[in-house]
Design a protein around this motif. Sequence first.
Motif, mmCIF file in Angstrom:
data_model
loop_
_atom_site.group_PDB
_atom_site.id
_atom_site.type_symbol
_atom_site.label_atom_id
_atom_site.label_comp_id
_atom_site.label_asym_id
_atom_site.label_seq_id
_atom_site.Cartn_x
_atom_site.Cartn_y
_atom_site.Cartn_z
ATOM 1 N N THR A 102 -7.687 5.722 7.191
ATOM 2 C CA THR A 102 -6.357 5.938 6.606
ATOM 3 C C THR A 102 -5.853 7.339 6.944
ATOM 4 O O THR A 102 -6.630 8.264 7.172
ATOM 5 N N ALA A 103 -4.529 7.473 6.945
ATOM 6 C CA ALA A 103 -3.891 8.764 7.218
ATOM 7 C C ALA A 103 -3.752 9.556 5.920
ATOM 8 O O ALA A 103 -3.490 8.989 4.856
ATOM 9 N N ARG A 104 -3.911 10.866 6.024
ATOM 10 C CA ARG A 104 -3.770 11.711 4.846
ATOM 11 C C ARG A 104 -2.300 11.973 4.512
ATOM 12 O O ARG A 104 -1.957 12.211 3.346
ATOM 13 N N ASP A 105 -1.442 11.941 5.504
ATOM 14 C CA ASP A 105 -0.012 12.214 5.309
ATOM 15 C C ASP A 105 0.800 10.965 5.624
ATOM 16 O O ASP A 105 0.365 10.109 6.402
ATOM 17 N N PRO A 106 1.983 10.839 5.038
ATOM 18 C CA PRO A 106 2.849 9.701 5.338
ATOM 19 C C PRO A 106 3.175 9.641 6.824
ATOM 20 O O PRO A 106 3.335 10.678 7.483
ATOM 21 N N GLY A 161 0.799 -1.211 0.000
ATOM 22 C CA GLY A 161 0.000 0.000 0.000
ATOM 23 C C GLY A 161 0.836 1.267 0.000
ATOM 24 O O GLY A 161 1.949 1.311 0.529
ATOM 25 N N GLU A 162 0.279 2.310 -0.578
ATOM 26 C CA GLU A 162 0.924 3.624 -0.603
ATOM 27 C C GLU A 162 0.372 4.533 0.497
ATOM 28 O O GLU A 162 1.042 5.488 0.909
ATOM 29 N N ILE A 163 -0.836 4.261 0.968
ATOM 30 C CA ILE A 163 -1.506 5.078 1.962
ATOM 31 C C ILE A 163 -1.502 4.338 3.301
ATOM 32 O O ILE A 163 -1.938 3.188 3.366
ATOM 33 N N PRO A 164 -1.023 4.952 4.379
ATOM 34 C CA PRO A 164 -1.017 4.271 5.683
ATOM 35 C C PRO A 164 -2.439 3.989 6.165
ATOM 36 O O PRO A 164 -3.310 4.858 6.119
#
Length: 358
Positions: free
Chosen positions: A297-301, A219-222
Amino acid sequence: MIEVVASMARGPVFLAGEQMECLITFTNPMSHLSTSASSEMLAWASAQIHCQFHTSEHRVALPTRGNKQDVQAESDTVLIPSRDSYSEVVPVDGPPSFRGQAVKYVYKLTIGCQRVNSPIKLLRVPFRVLVLQGMPEPPFPQDEGVSPSNPFLEEEEVSRRDAQPLERALDMLMVTTSRRSPHMFNITNTRGKVAKFCIFKTVYRLGEEIIGTFNFSEGEIPCLQYSVSLQSEEEIQEQYQRRPGQAVSVTGHGRHLESCLHTASSHFSLPIPLNVTPGFSTDVVALRWRLHFEFVTARDPMEPPTVLQNQAEVTIWAGAEHVDVDTFSWNLPIKVLPTNPALASYVSQFTGTNSINI
């Protein structure tokens, strides 16, 4: 006084199309002081299968016949007391036992009897009916290539077993729900890929466990948290809806919740209760099953904590005080089929036995 006792020897759960047998005994309990002249005489007795149909007036618009109807077996159901037992085929084209929010189908074996010069009395024995919809109808023809077989049975025993519709239906049920074909899904939101989800099959029997796995490493999004719920959807057919576009009634039957930040993989297991109703459809209502997923999900890394080599000081890891998140959901339709009636009898609310004095 005559005591009437009804007992379903095999249990209170039956498959539609199966032969139901109920042992009915009439006993005249006489003390040692009684004489033959004081014994009671049974005038008549009869038995019949009834399916009571109840609806919610606020959700279902039925014709003027009312919101409670009886559906009876078409064949002759007269009980002959001298034979001690009642036998009848559970109607194959009837609905399953179901207690929904808008519609209810309730099965009962009703035994009517009367003593000479006494009023008529009714004895009711509730039972549960499972229906195999979407499966071959009796005599349940099988594909010889996938049909279970036992090489240790004699040919005569095999043919006798195959002649039983219930056994053949259960064989087909086992074959249908035993097939595994992994299904892969990419879970994404508007920002990118969150995880890859795998489920091994989408057709289950009552009592089975639904197992699925998540791979967050791709995944790219946490993903901070996910939940999976087993839900049934009760939908009134359009022509019987009280209001146009009436909402579907959703009922939850189990939920798995897990925090998964910085987790490479995860899995869940949800059991299907034995006492729920498998999917079915009638002229009035349809029941479907699904898995309902919710993701946070988180919006930022979010970088994982690091441990320095040869670090002497004690390090305390603490979660972030504030995280901007997104939430989204997804529904995966599944199919839930019945199981062996004998297995479902173990958790039935019914005993299959009742008695009355007349």
